[in-house]
Design a protein around this motif. Structure first.
Motif, short mmCIF file in Angstrom:
data_model
loop_
_atom_site.label_atom_id
_atom_site.label_comp_id
_atom_site.label_asym_id
_atom_site.label_seq_id
_atom_site.Cartn_x
_atom_site.Cartn_y
_atom_site.Cartn_z
N PRO A 25 0.81 -1.23 0.00
CA PRO A 25 0.00 0.00 0.00
C PRO A 25 0.84 1.28 0.00
N THR A 26 2.15 1.14 0.26
CA THR A 26 3.03 2.32 0.26
C THR A 26 3.77 2.47 -1.07
N ASP A 27 3.48 1.61 -2.05
CA ASP A 27 4.16 1.69 -3.35
C ASP A 27 3.55 2.78 -4.23
N ALA A 28 4.33 3.19 -5.22
CA ALA A 28 3.80 3.99 -6.32
C ALA A 28 4.36 3.41 -7.62
N ILE A 29 3.61 3.60 -8.71
CA ILE A 29 4.11 3.26 -10.05
C ILE A 29 4.42 4.58 -10.76
N VAL A 30 5.63 4.66 -11.30
CA VAL A 30 6.09 5.89 -11.94
C VAL A 30 6.43 5.59 -13.40
N ARG A 31 5.94 6.44 -14.29
CA ARG A 31 6.27 6.34 -15.72
C ARG A 31 7.53 7.18 -15.98
N THR A 32 8.49 6.58 -16.61
CA THR A 32 9.79 7.25 -16.81
C THR A 32 9.67 8.41 -17.80
N VAL A 33 10.25 9.55 -17.42
CA VAL A 33 10.43 10.66 -18.35
C VAL A 33 11.88 10.68 -18.82
N ARG A 34 12.79 10.57 -17.86
CA ARG A 34 14.21 10.46 -18.18
C ARG A 34 14.84 9.46 -17.21
N GLU A 66 2.02 7.50 -11.93
CA GLU A 66 0.89 6.91 -12.65
C GLU A 66 -0.17 6.37 -11.70
N GLU A 67 0.30 5.87 -10.56
CA GLU A 67 -0.64 5.19 -9.65
C GLU A 67 0.01 5.17 -8.27
N THR A 68 -0.81 5.26 -7.23
CA THR A 68 -0.26 5.20 -5.88
C THR A 68 -1.04 4.19 -5.05
N GLY A 69 -0.35 3.54 -4.13
CA GLY A 69 -1.01 2.66 -3.19
C GLY A 69 -1.83 3.48 -2.20
N PRO A 70 -2.75 2.82 -1.49
CA PRO A 70 -3.71 3.54 -0.63
C PRO A 70 -3.05 4.29 0.53
N GLU A 71 -1.83 3.92 0.90
CA GLU A 71 -1.20 4.61 2.03
C GLU A 71 -0.25 5.73 1.61
N VAL A 72 -0.13 5.98 0.33
CA VAL A 72 0.77 7.04 -0.14
C VAL A 72 0.06 8.39 -0.01
N THR A 73 0.74 9.35 0.59
CA THR A 73 0.08 10.63 0.87
C THR A 73 0.81 11.84 0.30
N THR A 74 2.12 11.72 0.00
CA THR A 74 2.88 12.93 -0.34
C THR A 74 3.03 13.13 -1.85
#
Lengths: 347, 347
Positions: A25-34, A66-74
């Motif tokens: 739940p603390t993960d995030a998915i990030v799409r690469t820009v660089r 792109e997406e965040t787990g339910p516990e990500v807040t910042t």
């Protein structure tokens, strides 16, 4: 998605792999820009034994959430973010001390725990601690993106060397190594007020950038001859701080020989040795201090973002080649051949 | 005059030798009021090969100036003076940096250049730099003399460990070694505001003095067990500063294992090894700093004299045995047998 996998020395491939998904739940998915290739990626490129399943690569990332787990807040979907090269909770005592690279709950990318970041998408653990948003900037602000990416590792690794050496205005600083980290250390030493900056390196295109960034002297000689040159520049006294951005034993020995009595050797090149001289003849007799380690860039990144956005520093100039992700294997080869200082990767 | 000569391991003699004379216009001759035996004198006491001409001994001295060369200006006949254990010009760039033990024009006592100070009279080179007068005190002020003598080496060597570690108020400090230097490091750490002071030592009479001087915890265990005890005391984090006052490899390894991530190991025990672990597994991975060296007590002595005279500190309590110079051989034996912590010598 596309990702970079190393199968052995000299064998890097870009392949289609499954997209990452939120696992905690603390993960995030990030799409690469660089993303980019690091000098430290060349160590396995030289020595990795053949592997049938391969090793995912990369630890530097500027991207969009792109997406965040339910516990990500910042951070939230759509934020442009920098991922420091180590992930960490950024709240424990070790992180609060400013050493997030040793966070007991954190870790490194391109390991068993977490895939590498030379990919189109990445899973970022402990996203609240491990991602730093860059407000007011989008992925279309092309000119500033390379410098922002350097805050995930290379520039702030050079800065860490200077910070741990407590470089102060008026001091003499010697930088050992003219790679991207060494040049970043020159830039950081200048920011911290060093008056004399001696860059030990022999690759003219690189040392030229070092001079633009504040090196007052370039010493291409190594060994005894290099040591004598530095001593001559410093009235025979040596350098208050030596920033070692190589990691091999000759660089270590050169460092203590050019240090001033009572001076500091600050290492950010990952040592390719475990034991070294620390006794009366090397460090102890002249009260030399040895410091440094994996750069906790997370500790410095918020102060550095405005410096980049205001144009005070332009550390992205270490990138002299830009390639799309499909060409990453050619990027490794170019850095290995020293045809490229550091390769920026677009997706 | 009487002087102490070592002829081999375990063979120390007090003999009649020629009085020293002024050799250079910058010399002074000092009559000994108090001298003492140092833990470092025990190294040759253990290992010196038999020598027919012998080796003069001693490097700690509180005395009265008897005679000065024509170029000496800062001390005069009759002054009570402290001689730091290294002589130095105290004016060159290295001395001005505060590292007089590495003064290129200076040197050490009990060497080919200069006789040892466990003698009735001594020649002090570069007297303007190498002697510090103690105004308002005479050799009859018996109670304060031992503490003044410790400023020639032992207390300020302990202080140097704490100073180089940049011990700050509120920090946790671990001192490795309960000899006279280790106990001095406890006292110095307390002066600098350390909140928790862990003394690693197993000699009860010594650690008791350490507790009086500020140690909040005593850890008699060594090796793994000692490390686990320190980690337990520090919430698993380790110590901000580790002051290493032993000089042997097990103490070095213990030091980095009890250091907090980002912490400092400060050595003042002369290392009896040249190479040691400094790589990812020992220092680098956790951003540990290694510092220390021969204590430039000359840099600290003027600030310490008032602390002694005002009674803020009483470092002379490390002397638990007092002997006349004729008994110095028995003093070596007592320290070697650990019957004495440190032997004060009167003449």
């Amino acid at each position: 998605m596309k990702a970079t996998i190393m199968y052995g020395a000299g064998d890097v491939r870009v392949e289609e792999v499954a997209d990452p998904v939120i696992q905690h739940p603390t993960d995030a998915i990030v799409r690469t820009v660089r993303t980019c290739i690091c000098g430290s990626d060349l160590h396995p490129y030289h020595s990795m034994r053949p592997s049938s399943h391969g090793q995912s690569m990369g630890h530097e990332l500027l991207g969009v959430v792109e997406e965040t787990g339910p516990e990500v807040t910042t951070v939230k979907k759509g934020d442009l973010v920098i991922a420091p090269f180590a992930w960490s909770d950024n709240t424990c005592p070790t992180c609060r001390d400013g050493f997030q690279t040793a966070c007991p709950h954190g870790g490194f990318y391109a390991t068993r725990q977490t895939a590498g970041l030379q990919a189109e998408l990445s899973r970022i653990p402990l996203a609240d601690g491990s991602l730093v948003p860059v407000p007011g900037v989008t992925e279309d602000d092309t000119p500033v993106l390379p410098s922002l990416l350097t805050l995930s590792d290379v520039y702030l690794t050079g800065y860490h060397a200077a910070f741990m050496a407590r470089v102060r205005p008026g001091q003499t600083v010697t930088v050992v190594g003219d790679g991207a980290v060494g040049l970043s250390a020159v830039l950081a030493a200048k920011q911290l007020g060093a008056e004399t900056i001696i860059l030990m390196g022999r690759h003219r295109a690189r040392t030229d950038l070092g001079v633009e960034w504040g090196a007052t002297h370039v010493v291409p000689e190594r060994g005894d001859e290099g040591v004598q040159r530095v001593l001559a520049i410093t009235d025979g006294l040596g350098s208050h701080a030596v920033l070692e951005a190589v990691g091999h034993m000759p660089a270590y020995e050169q460092s203590y020989r050019v240090a001033r009595t009572g001076g500091v050797i600050s290492r950010v090149g990952v040592p390719q040795y475990e034991e070294a001289g620390v006794g009366f003849r090397s460090l102890f007799g002249r009260n030399l201090t040895l410091t440094g380690g994996p750069a906790p860039v997370r500790a410095y990144i918020e102060d550095a973002i405005p410096q980049v956005l205001e144009g005070t520093i332009e550390p992205g100039r270490v990138f002299d080649v830009t390639m799309p992700i499909d060409d990453v294997p050619a990027g490794y080869a170019a850095m290995d051949a020293r045809d490229a200082l550091k390769v920026l990767v677009t997706v």
